[in-house]
Design a protein around this motif. Sequence first.
Motif, PDB file in Angstrom:
ATOM      1  N   PHE A 196       0.891  -1.160  -0.174  1.00  0.00           N
ATOM      2  CA  PHE A 196       0.068   0.022   0.013  1.00  0.00           C
ATOM      3  C   PHE A 196       0.636   1.228  -0.048  1.00  0.00           C
ATOM      4  O   PHE A 196       2.065   1.239   0.439  1.00  0.00           O
ATOM      5  CB  PHE A 196      -0.857   0.023   1.176  1.00  0.00           C
ATOM      6  CG  PHE A 196      -0.298   0.432   2.453  1.00  0.00           C
ATOM      7  CD1 PHE A 196      -0.286   1.538   2.945  1.00  0.00           C
ATOM      8  CD2 PHE A 196       0.420  -0.483   3.223  1.00  0.00           C
ATOM      9  CE1 PHE A 196       0.420   2.156   4.147  1.00  0.00           C
ATOM     10  CE2 PHE A 196       0.960  -0.197   4.338  1.00  0.00           C
ATOM     11  CZ  PHE A 196       0.867   1.248   4.765  1.00  0.00           C
TER      12      PHE A 196
ATOM     13  N   HIS B  67      -4.856   9.187   1.715  1.00  0.00           N
ATOM     14  CA  HIS B  67      -5.331   8.386   0.545  1.00  0.00           C
ATOM     15  C   HIS B  67      -4.323   7.090   0.848  1.00  0.00           C
ATOM     16  O   HIS B  67      -3.167   7.159   0.576  1.00  0.00           O
ATOM     17  CB  HIS B  67      -5.238   9.040  -0.800  1.00  0.00           C
ATOM     18  CG  HIS B  67      -5.808  10.278  -1.029  1.00  0.00           C
ATOM     19  ND1 HIS B  67      -7.156  10.388  -1.658  1.00  0.00           N
ATOM     20  CD2 HIS B  67      -5.700  11.602  -0.865  1.00  0.00           C
ATOM     21  CE1 HIS B  67      -7.526  11.464  -1.505  1.00  0.00           C
ATOM     22  NE2 HIS B  67      -6.892  12.495  -1.126  1.00  0.00           N
TER      23      HIS B  67
ATOM     24  N   ARG C  73      -3.807   3.452  -1.068  1.00  0.00           N
ATOM     25  CA  ARG C  73      -3.973   2.620  -2.239  1.00  0.00           C
ATOM     26  C   ARG C  73      -3.243   1.515  -2.210  1.00  0.00           C
ATOM     27  O   ARG C  73      -2.144   1.325  -1.811  1.00  0.00           O
ATOM     28  CB  ARG C  73      -3.291   3.506  -3.547  1.00  0.00           C
ATOM     29  CG  ARG C  73      -4.003   4.776  -3.736  1.00  0.00           C
ATOM     30  CD  ARG C  73      -3.287   5.554  -5.073  1.00  0.00           C
ATOM     31  NE  ARG C  73      -4.142   6.588  -5.543  1.00  0.00           N
ATOM     32  CZ  ARG C  73      -3.763   7.916  -5.016  1.00  0.00           C
ATOM     33  NH1 ARG C  73      -2.875   8.041  -3.801  1.00  0.00           N
ATOM     34  NH2 ARG C  73      -4.430   9.026  -5.147  1.00  0.00           N
TER      35      ARG C  73
ATOM     36  N   SER D 283      -2.699  -2.610  -3.921  1.00  0.00           N
ATOM     37  CA  SER D 283      -2.397  -3.108  -5.296  1.00  0.00           C
ATOM     38  C   SER D 283      -1.845  -4.381  -5.094  1.00  0.00           C
ATOM     39  O   SER D 283      -1.155  -4.828  -4.093  1.00  0.00           O
ATOM     40  CB  SER D 283      -1.833  -2.224  -6.128  1.00  0.00           C
ATOM     41  OG  SER D 283      -0.196  -1.920  -5.653  1.00  0.00           O
TER      42      SER D 283
ATOM     43  N   ASP E 178      -8.499   3.169  -1.248  1.00  0.00           N
ATOM     44  CA  ASP E 178      -8.444   2.720  -2.815  1.00  0.00           C
ATOM     45  C   ASP E 178      -7.905   1.383  -2.893  1.00  0.00           C
ATOM     46  O   ASP E 178      -6.720   1.338  -2.761  1.00  0.00           O
ATOM     47  CB  ASP E 178      -7.666   3.954  -3.844  1.00  0.00           C
ATOM     48  CG  ASP E 178      -8.050   3.404  -5.417  1.00  0.00           C
ATOM     49  OD1 ASP E 178      -8.690   2.645  -5.568  1.00  0.00           O
ATOM     50  OD2 ASP E 178      -7.337   4.092  -6.062  1.00  0.00           O
TER      51      ASP E 178
ATOM     52  N   SER F 149      -8.948  -0.559  -5.888  1.00  0.00           N
ATOM     53  CA  SER F 149      -9.237  -1.043  -7.260  1.00  0.00           C
ATOM     54  C   SER F 149      -7.908  -1.698  -7.797  1.00  0.00           C
ATOM     55  O   SER F 149      -8.010  -2.474  -8.649  1.00  0.00           O
ATOM     56  CB  SER F 149      -9.428   0.516  -8.259  1.00  0.00           C
ATOM     57  OG  SER F 149      -8.397   1.375  -8.094  1.00  0.00           O
TER      58      SER F 149
ATOM     59  N   ASN G 188     -13.356   2.554  -2.926  1.00  0.00           N
ATOM     60  CA  ASN G 188     -13.016   1.927  -4.354  1.00  0.00           C
ATOM     61  C   ASN G 188     -12.676   0.718  -3.986  1.00  0.00           C
ATOM     62  O   ASN G 188     -11.564   0.136  -3.584  1.00  0.00           O
ATOM     63  CB  ASN G 188     -12.052   2.444  -4.880  1.00  0.00           C
ATOM     64  CG  ASN G 188     -12.170   4.208  -5.308  1.00  0.00           C
ATOM     65  OD1 ASN G 188     -13.492   4.383  -5.514  1.00  0.00           O
ATOM     66  ND2 ASN G 188     -11.120   5.040  -5.269  1.00  0.00           N
TER      67      ASN G 188
END
Length: 367
Positions: A6, A16, A18, A20, A48, A50, A74
């Motif tokens: 992350f 934020h 994120r 992945s 997030d 996604s 998300n």
Amino acid sequence: MPIELFTAETQDGRLHLRFSGSLDRETAAASWEAAHRAVQRAGAVTLDASGVTHLDAGGASLLVSLAGAEGEWNEPADPAARGALARFRTGLENAKPSVPPPRRFRPIGALGAYTLGFLNRFGQRLDFLGETVITTAKLVPRPWKLRGAEMLRHLDEAGTRAFPLCMLLGLLIGVILAFQSSVPMRQFGATIFIPQLVGISLTRELGPLLAGVILAGRTGSAYAAELGTMRVNEEVDALETMGLDPTAWLVIPRIIASTLVMPALAMVMNVMGLIGMGIVMATLGFPPVAVLNQLQQWLSVGDLVGGLGKAAAFGLAIGYVGCVAGLSAGRGPRAVGDAATSAVVGGIVSLVVLDGIFAILFFRLGW
């Protein structure tokens, strides 16, 4: 070593996060502490996910713990990862304990429910009593239909095996009564009347009553536990399915056995109590002849017959209460224990009630 998958960026006072790649149990464990520390320092968080391509329960727990089960963020674009997250949310929702509604204290409703329950139980016991009386009346002209072997087994369990306990308790009760009564009797020079006091107390009252307590504790609870187990295992229902009367097969032999053994147990209690009293009188300097003369002078056959008659009535009540408690047992895991407890408590209460009735009856008859 697993790496943290992350990135954390702060824009306009908002964090934020994120995620992945593959977010499984190992990567979630490696990122857990750092991600939660970053969320605690930030005021507002945007999540997030996604870019997540693989997700299991460990990764889903990390995402849900950061954003909340109902949070808007998300979700993974990958269909498999999104499906794993949906399943995790469903399982988490189903695992939440249901909160019962608050119970209101309604004394009138509670009193009415208790009264209706008591009347229902009383009606069931009256039905059982009527069924037992009718079945017994049917067996009187056909005694060969009575299970003699089963009744002999119950006579042995309720009577013969209870003799040692009755002998011990009777001996101790006789000793205790003699010692306790000798203290006030000695002050008035009336120690010679101890056999009269102990003899009448044992034969008319204490002998049948204590024998009934022993029978309720041993046999009444055994009846309830045995019949309750048969009820839980649906053996009683099997007898009814085969066209056999459970009352004739299970209840009548037990009630007859408890009624027959009670006078014998009371007699054992009386004899051993008198022996204990004689031992105490011997220690006080009175020979056995003097004790026997006092007993012959003050004790009558009526005292003994009245006590043994009370004992038979006590045995009948204890057997009936034990059978009712066993056959009315529920189906749950606590049913047998509750039935045994109900049999003991109900048996002792019935003893006290019957003893009071007999006391009033004997007083009115001048016995």
